[in-house]
Scaffold this motif. Structure first.
Motif, PDB file in Angstrom:
ATOM      1  N   LEU B  78     -11.706   1.889 -36.580  1.00 35.32           N
ATOM      2  CA  LEU B  78     -11.609   0.463 -36.230  1.00 35.32           C
ATOM      3  C   LEU B  78     -12.280   0.190 -34.886  1.00 35.32           C
ATOM      4  O   LEU B  78     -12.947  -0.826 -34.706  1.00 35.32           O
ATOM      5  CB  LEU B  78     -10.140   0.016 -36.181  1.00 35.32           C
ATOM      6  CG  LEU B  78      -9.409  -0.055 -37.531  1.00 35.32           C
ATOM      7  CD1 LEU B  78      -7.915  -0.309 -37.311  1.00 35.32           C
ATOM      8  CD2 LEU B  78     -10.012  -1.137 -38.435  1.00 35.32           C
ATOM      9  N   SER B  79     -12.136   1.120 -33.957  1.00 39.37           N
ATOM     10  CA  SER B  79     -12.731   0.906 -32.626  1.00 39.37           C
ATOM     11  C   SER B  79     -14.255   1.028 -32.685  1.00 39.37           C
ATOM     12  O   SER B  79     -14.967   0.456 -31.877  1.00 39.37           O
ATOM     13  CB  SER B  79     -12.132   1.864 -31.595  1.00 39.37           C
ATOM     14  OG  SER B  79     -12.463   3.193 -31.919  1.00 39.37           O
ATOM     15  N   MET B  80     -14.758   1.755 -33.699  1.00 34.96           N
ATOM     16  CA  MET B  80     -16.217   1.807 -33.892  1.00 34.96           C
ATOM     17  C   MET B  80     -16.727   0.485 -34.467  1.00 34.96           C
ATOM     18  O   MET B  80     -17.906   0.150 -34.317  1.00 34.96           O
ATOM     19  CB  MET B  80     -16.590   2.950 -34.858  1.00 34.96           C
ATOM     20  CG  MET B  80     -16.453   4.339 -34.245  1.00 34.96           C
ATOM     21  SD  MET B  80     -16.683   5.661 -35.487  1.00 34.96           S
ATOM     22  CE  MET B  80     -18.448   5.550 -35.804  1.00 34.96           C
ATOM     23  N   GLY B  81     -15.846  -0.265 -35.178  1.00 33.77           N
ATOM     24  CA  GLY B  81     -16.284  -1.574 -35.671  1.00 33.77           C
ATOM     25  C   GLY B  81     -15.815  -1.963 -37.063  1.00 33.77           C
ATOM     26  O   GLY B  81     -16.133  -3.059 -37.533  1.00 33.77           O
ATOM     27  N   ALA B  82     -15.076  -1.078 -37.769  1.00 33.30           N
ATOM     28  CA  ALA B  82     -14.546  -1.457 -39.085  1.00 33.30           C
ATOM     29  C   ALA B  82     -13.591  -2.636 -38.911  1.00 33.30           C
ATOM     30  O   ALA B  82     -13.029  -2.842 -37.835  1.00 33.30           O
ATOM     31  CB  ALA B  82     -13.822  -0.277 -39.719  1.00 33.30           C
ATOM     32  N   ASP B  83     -13.421  -3.433 -39.998  1.00 33.99           N
ATOM     33  CA  ASP B  83     -12.648  -4.670 -39.875  1.00 33.99           C
ATOM     34  C   ASP B  83     -11.156  -4.487 -40.060  1.00 33.99           C
ATOM     35  O   ASP B  83     -10.358  -5.110 -39.381  1.00 33.99           O
ATOM     36  CB  ASP B  83     -13.149  -5.690 -40.916  1.00 33.99           C
ATOM     37  CG  ASP B  83     -14.612  -6.025 -40.698  1.00 33.99           C
ATOM     38  OD1 ASP B  83     -14.942  -6.451 -39.572  1.00 33.99           O
ATOM     39  OD2 ASP B  83     -15.421  -5.843 -41.627  1.00 33.99           O
ATOM     40  N   LYS B  84     -10.766  -3.681 -41.036  1.00 34.68           N
ATOM     41  CA  LYS B  84      -9.343  -3.469 -41.265  1.00 34.68           C
ATOM     42  C   LYS B  84      -9.109  -2.078 -41.843  1.00 34.68           C
ATOM     43  O   LYS B  84     -10.075  -1.389 -42.195  1.00 34.68           O
ATOM     44  CB  LYS B  84      -8.757  -4.549 -42.168  1.00 34.68           C
ATOM     45  CG  LYS B  84      -9.311  -4.618 -43.581  1.00 34.68           C
ATOM     46  CD  LYS B  84      -8.813  -5.920 -44.227  1.00 34.68           C
ATOM     47  CE  LYS B  84      -9.255  -6.074 -45.663  1.00 34.68           C
ATOM     48  NZ  LYS B  84      -8.447  -5.391 -46.655  1.00 34.68           N
ATOM     49  N   ALA B  85      -7.832  -1.707 -41.935  1.00 37.11           N
ATOM     50  CA  ALA B  85      -7.539  -0.327 -42.346  1.00 37.11           C
ATOM     51  C   ALA B  85      -6.381  -0.282 -43.320  1.00 37.11           C
ATOM     52  O   ALA B  85      -5.506  -1.144 -43.313  1.00 37.11           O
ATOM     53  CB  ALA B  85      -7.214   0.516 -41.116  1.00 37.11           C
ATOM     54  N   PRO B 190     -17.227   4.405 -29.686  1.00 37.79           N
ATOM     55  CA  PRO B 190     -16.532   3.122 -29.542  1.00 37.79           C
ATOM     56  C   PRO B 190     -16.708   2.595 -28.111  1.00 37.79           C
ATOM     57  O   PRO B 190     -16.640   3.363 -27.162  1.00 37.79           O
ATOM     58  CB  PRO B 190     -15.066   3.486 -29.785  1.00 37.79           C
ATOM     59  CG  PRO B 190     -15.074   4.814 -30.455  1.00 37.79           C
ATOM     60  CD  PRO B 190     -16.304   5.507 -29.974  1.00 37.79           C
ATOM     61  N   SER B 191     -16.974   1.292 -27.989  1.00 39.14           N
ATOM     62  CA  SER B 191     -17.060   0.680 -26.671  1.00 39.14           C
ATOM     63  C   SER B 191     -15.643   0.340 -26.201  1.00 39.14           C
ATOM     64  O   SER B 191     -14.707   0.332 -27.002  1.00 39.14           O
ATOM     65  CB  SER B 191     -17.893  -0.604 -26.751  1.00 39.14           C
ATOM     66  OG  SER B 191     -17.230  -1.525 -27.595  1.00 39.14           O
ATOM     67  N   PHE B 192     -15.506   0.043 -24.919  1.00 42.55           N
ATOM     68  CA  PHE B 192     -14.192  -0.362 -24.393  1.00 42.55           C
ATOM     69  C   PHE B 192     -13.701  -1.600 -25.142  1.00 42.55           C
ATOM     70  O   PHE B 192     -12.548  -1.688 -25.553  1.00 42.55           O
ATOM     71  CB  PHE B 192     -14.279  -0.652 -22.890  1.00 42.55           C
ATOM     72  CG  PHE B 192     -12.982  -1.122 -22.314  1.00 42.55           C
ATOM     73  CD1 PHE B 192     -11.905  -0.247 -22.166  1.00 42.55           C
ATOM     74  CD2 PHE B 192     -12.814  -2.456 -21.933  1.00 42.55           C
ATOM     75  CE1 PHE B 192     -10.689  -0.692 -21.648  1.00 42.55           C
ATOM     76  CE2 PHE B 192     -11.603  -2.896 -21.419  1.00 42.55           C
ATOM     77  CZ  PHE B 192     -10.545  -2.013 -21.273  1.00 42.55           C
ATOM     78  N   LYS B 193     -14.649  -2.537 -25.354  1.00 43.85           N
ATOM     79  CA  LYS B 193     -14.325  -3.767 -26.082  1.00 43.85           C
ATOM     80  C   LYS B 193     -13.854  -3.431 -27.508  1.00 43.85           C
ATOM     81  O   LYS B 193     -12.895  -4.013 -28.012  1.00 43.85           O
ATOM     82  CB  LYS B 193     -15.589  -4.643 -26.149  1.00 43.85           C
ATOM     83  CG  LYS B 193     -15.332  -6.108 -26.383  1.00 43.85           C
ATOM     84  CD  LYS B 193     -16.645  -6.900 -26.273  1.00 43.85           C
ATOM     85  CE  LYS B 193     -16.709  -7.933 -27.380  1.00 43.85           C
ATOM     86  NZ  LYS B 193     -18.066  -8.391 -27.657  1.00 43.85           N
ATOM     87  N   GLY B 194     -14.542  -2.480 -28.111  1.00 43.48           N
ATOM     88  CA  GLY B 194     -14.194  -2.058 -29.477  1.00 43.48           C
ATOM     89  C   GLY B 194     -12.805  -1.447 -29.529  1.00 43.48           C
ATOM     90  O   GLY B 194     -12.038  -1.699 -30.466  1.00 43.48           O
ATOM     91  N   ILE B 195     -12.483  -0.660 -28.527  1.00 45.62           N
ATOM     92  CA  ILE B 195     -11.163  -0.015 -28.475  1.00 45.62           C
ATOM     93  C   ILE B 195     -10.064  -1.068 -28.321  1.00 45.62           C
ATOM     94  O   ILE B 195      -9.029  -1.006 -28.988  1.00 45.62           O
ATOM     95  CB  ILE B 195     -11.118   1.023 -27.323  1.00 45.62           C
ATOM     96  CG1 ILE B 195     -12.066   2.186 -27.643  1.00 45.62           C
ATOM     97  CG2 ILE B 195      -9.694   1.522 -27.099  1.00 45.62           C
ATOM     98  CD1 ILE B 195     -12.368   3.103 -26.480  1.00 45.62           C
ATOM     99  N   MET B 196     -10.323  -2.059 -27.457  1.00 42.86           N
ATOM    100  CA  MET B 196      -9.333  -3.123 -27.247  1.00 42.86           C
ATOM    101  C   MET B 196      -9.175  -3.963 -28.528  1.00 42.86           C
ATOM    102  O   MET B 196      -8.058  -4.283 -28.930  1.00 42.86           O
ATOM    103  CB  MET B 196      -9.749  -4.035 -26.076  1.00 42.86           C
ATOM    104  CG  MET B 196      -9.777  -3.334 -24.722  1.00 42.86           C
ATOM    105  SD  MET B 196      -8.312  -2.329 -24.390  1.00 42.86           S
ATOM    106  CE  MET B 196      -7.105  -3.622 -24.102  1.00 42.86           C
ATOM    107  N   ALA B 197     -10.309  -4.288 -29.168  1.00 45.26           N
ATOM    108  CA  ALA B 197     -10.276  -5.110 -30.388  1.00 45.26           C
ATOM    109  C   ALA B 197      -9.538  -4.384 -31.513  1.00 45.26           C
ATOM    110  O   ALA B 197      -8.831  -5.012 -32.310  1.00 45.26           O
ATOM    111  CB  ALA B 197     -11.697  -5.460 -30.826  1.00 45.26           C
ATOM    112  N   ALA B 198      -9.693  -3.060 -31.559  1.00 47.93           N
ATOM    113  CA  ALA B 198      -9.087  -2.273 -32.640  1.00 47.93           C
ATOM    114  C   ALA B 198      -7.575  -2.402 -32.662  1.00 47.93           C
ATOM    115  O   ALA B 198      -6.943  -2.349 -33.710  1.00 47.93           O
ATOM    116  CB  ALA B 198      -9.495  -0.809 -32.513  1.00 47.93           C
ATOM    117  N   LYS B 199      -6.996  -2.586 -31.463  1.00 46.65           N
ATOM    118  CA  LYS B 199      -5.527  -2.684 -31.368  1.00 46.65           C
ATOM    119  C   LYS B 199      -4.999  -3.897 -32.134  1.00 46.65           C
ATOM    120  O   LYS B 199      -3.840  -3.921 -32.535  1.00 46.65           O
ATOM    121  CB  LYS B 199      -5.106  -2.777 -29.893  1.00 46.65           C
ATOM    122  CG  LYS B 199      -5.353  -1.493 -29.097  1.00 46.65           C
ATOM    123  CD  LYS B 199      -4.817  -1.661 -27.684  1.00 46.65           C
ATOM    124  CE  LYS B 199      -5.380  -0.658 -26.701  1.00 46.65           C
ATOM    125  NZ  LYS B 199      -4.970   0.729 -26.980  1.00 46.65           N
TER     126      LYS B 199
END
Lengths: 320, 262
Positions: B78-85, B190-199
């Protein structure tokens, strides 16, 4: 005796060595019945008979070359129906494993992949596997259905054993799924004249320490003096020094030769996963602390550009 | 148009850790850290690239079957960019073999809805590389596997498969199952933004009853193979190590001759 189906890996009728090894292993559990498909299938019969095949099923159709994997599964399933075998053995190539897996699912049978040895057991064949980067050895058997087992190259010595090798045409009706994945073009790999990496008795590999594509000539010269295949570590492949088709390791090929010579390779776990079952391991590396030295039967701490050419000359001299 | 991609991923024991077997001869997961199988990172990457190269509305769902900790693998994807899990978790799954795993994946993929399944070429623990073919067989869709290059356009998937003896160009209509090799393209960090968005991204939890699978079809009991023994390979006896002082190549030749290799 029970019949054992052996899937034949061949290129235009030339049978590849792992299939002959399978025939040797198949004789431990029954009478080998070979299944040869596609262009040149009929030409495989004599060599298969010399290695113990009591019967050779053949079927030629354009579908085997024009579509991926599934036509071969359809054919193997037809052979299973025809003989009700005690087991089905398939070489552990990438395609072989896919064919075996789909067959096993269709005939509701367990599958064992990458066996390195095979013996008859009380409850059917028992396969030896080497797991966790070859740090463990397991014994596994199939508990449901007809055992489907894929076997790695170099798991048995090829033994000649004359048998009838009666050729019979296999009747195959292709499934709807057979034409699902079209092969739109095929480019044969250019032959280097060296043995195939996974089948070779000796493999000479180069890694980060080779330090450049042009320097691989040093590795190739040693390989050629020994009649060996050339391997490369992931570091060397990722750097673009050698083709991915020669990569030895977790994400490349797994090799199990009689002799493996690692040059300028540190021996990371990912590399060890692909070569640790080699019978004799030799390494040349400048770094005396390299983990590869924990595995070796014989190691030379030194510059590969000094050691390898000297070894190559010596091999040539001794071979005269 | 929309394109629904399901990426199957596996949470595996770290290969650099001390991997071993539990008393029931299943993989002991308690004593070694787990992580997203490296080869599945390439699958996530290719799904992201297909999405980025597409004019369609693409939704990427990342799917795993595994214990509680397997959520870590989903978070990474998800932090790499997938939408849902989707996380399939059930105590009865303990000891499931490749056949059972492919059953659970196929049922979950059908339930999620899909046009394309993308998988890694193999897991880094089992390394068999048969699950994508099994999933394709179960779903009744084309398998387009072991690709070093992949593209999706006009309702079809194309790709290059580098085999032992030849390189092949493949083509199949969607829906299809694809698997990709480590040559398909470096996986992004994963970017920092990606990691935050994944949460904040949704992670659904399904169990066997959600998928209509009986406990006896999976797990150690439902496996079609039986591991009878597992033994640690005896450590190699210490080999001979020499330092090259000008004669290293000759000494090595002497050793190889003694072993009858020359």
């Amino acid at each position: 005796m029970a019949e054992v189906l052996v899937y034949v890996d061949h290129v235009d009728g030339a049978v590849r060595k792992p299939t002959l090894e399978l025939l040797t292993l198949a004789r431990r559990i029954g009478d080998p019945v070979a299944v040869a498909l596609g262009n040149g299938a009929g030409e495989t019969a004599s060599v298969l008979a010399e290695h113990g095949a009591v019967k050779v099923y053949t079927h030629e159709a354009a579908e085997y070359a024009d579509y991926l994997v599934v036509p071969k599964v359809d054919a193997l399933q037809a052979a299973v129906t025809a003989v009700s075998p005690a087991a089905v053995l398939v070489p552990s190539s990438a395609e072989g494993k896919e064919i075996a897996a789909r067959l096993a699912l269709r005939i509701k049978s367990g599958i064992i992949t990458d066996a390195v040895d095979l013996e008859a057991g009380e409850n059917g064949p028992v396969a030896t596997q080497s797991v966790f980067a070859a740090s463990f050895t397991t014994k596994t058997r199939v508990s449901t259905g007809t055992p489907v087992i894929t076997v790695k190259p170099n798991s048995a010595a090829v033994e000649a054993a004359a048998a009838a090798g009666a050729v019979e045409a296999l009747t195959v009706s292709f499934s709807e799924a057979a034409t699902g994945t079209k092969v739109t073009s095929r480019t044969p790999r250019e032959s280097t004249g060296r043995p195939e990496l996974t089948e070779a008795a000796i493999v000479v590999s180069g890694g980060r320490g080779v330090n450049g594509a042009e320097n691989f000539a040093v590795i190739e010269a040693l390989a050629d003096s020994l009649g060996a295949a050339v391997g490369a570590s992931r570091a060397a492949v990722d750097a673009g020094w050698y083709p991915h088709s020669n990569q030895v390791g977790q994400t490349g090929k797994s090799v199990s030769p009689q002799l493996y010579i690692a040059n300028g390779i540190s021996g990371a776990i990912q590399h060890r996963a692909g070569m640790q079952t080699s019978k004799t391991i030799v390494a040349v590396n400048k770094d005396a602390e390299a983990p590869i030295f924990d595995l070796v039967d014989y190691g030379v701490v030194g510059d590969l550009f000094d050691v390898v050419p000297q070894l190559t000359e010596e091999v040539k001299t001794r071979k005269g | 148009m929309s394109l629904r991609i399901v990426v199957t991923v596996k949470y595996v024991p770290d290969a650099t850790g001390d991997r071993h077997f539990a008393d029931d001869l299943t993989v002991d997961r308690d004593d070694v850290d787990g992580l997203l199988s490296e080869l599945d990172e390439y699958a996530v990457e290719q799904a992201l690239q297909i999405s980025e190269n597409s004019d369609d509305d693409v939704e990427i769902t990342v799917l795993t079957v595994g214990p509680e900790d397997a959520k870590d693998a989903l978070r990474k994807a998800l932090s790499m960019g997938a939408d849902k899990a989707i996380h399939v978790e059930d105590d009865d799954l303990h000891g499931t073999d490749a056949m059972g795993t492919s059953l659970v994946l196929a049922k979950a993929i059908e339930k999620a809805g899909f046009d394309l399944v993308v998988s890694g070429m193999a897991s880094t623990d089992g390394t068999a590389g048969i699950v994508p073919a099994l999933v394709a067989e179960r779903l009744g869709v084309p398998q387009v596997t072991l690709l070093s290059q992949v593209a999706v356009e006009g309702g079809a998937v194309t790709g290059r498969r580098d085999g032992d003896t030849a390189s092949e160009q493949l083509q199949a209509s969607l829906p299809a199952v694809v698997s990709v090799t480590d040559q398909s393209g470096e996986a992004r960090y994963p970017s920092f933004k990606g990691i935050m968005a994944a949460k904040k991204k949704p992670v659904e939890s399904w169990d066997l009853s959600d998928l209509g699978i009986e406990a006896e079809e999976v797990g150690l009991e439902g496996a079609w193979t039986t591991v009878e023994a597992a033994a640690e390979r005896p450590a190699r006896t210490a080999g001979t190590i020499v330092k090259d002082e000008g004669e290293g190549g000759k000494q090595l030749a002497e050793y190889l001759a003694g072993q009858k290799f020359i």
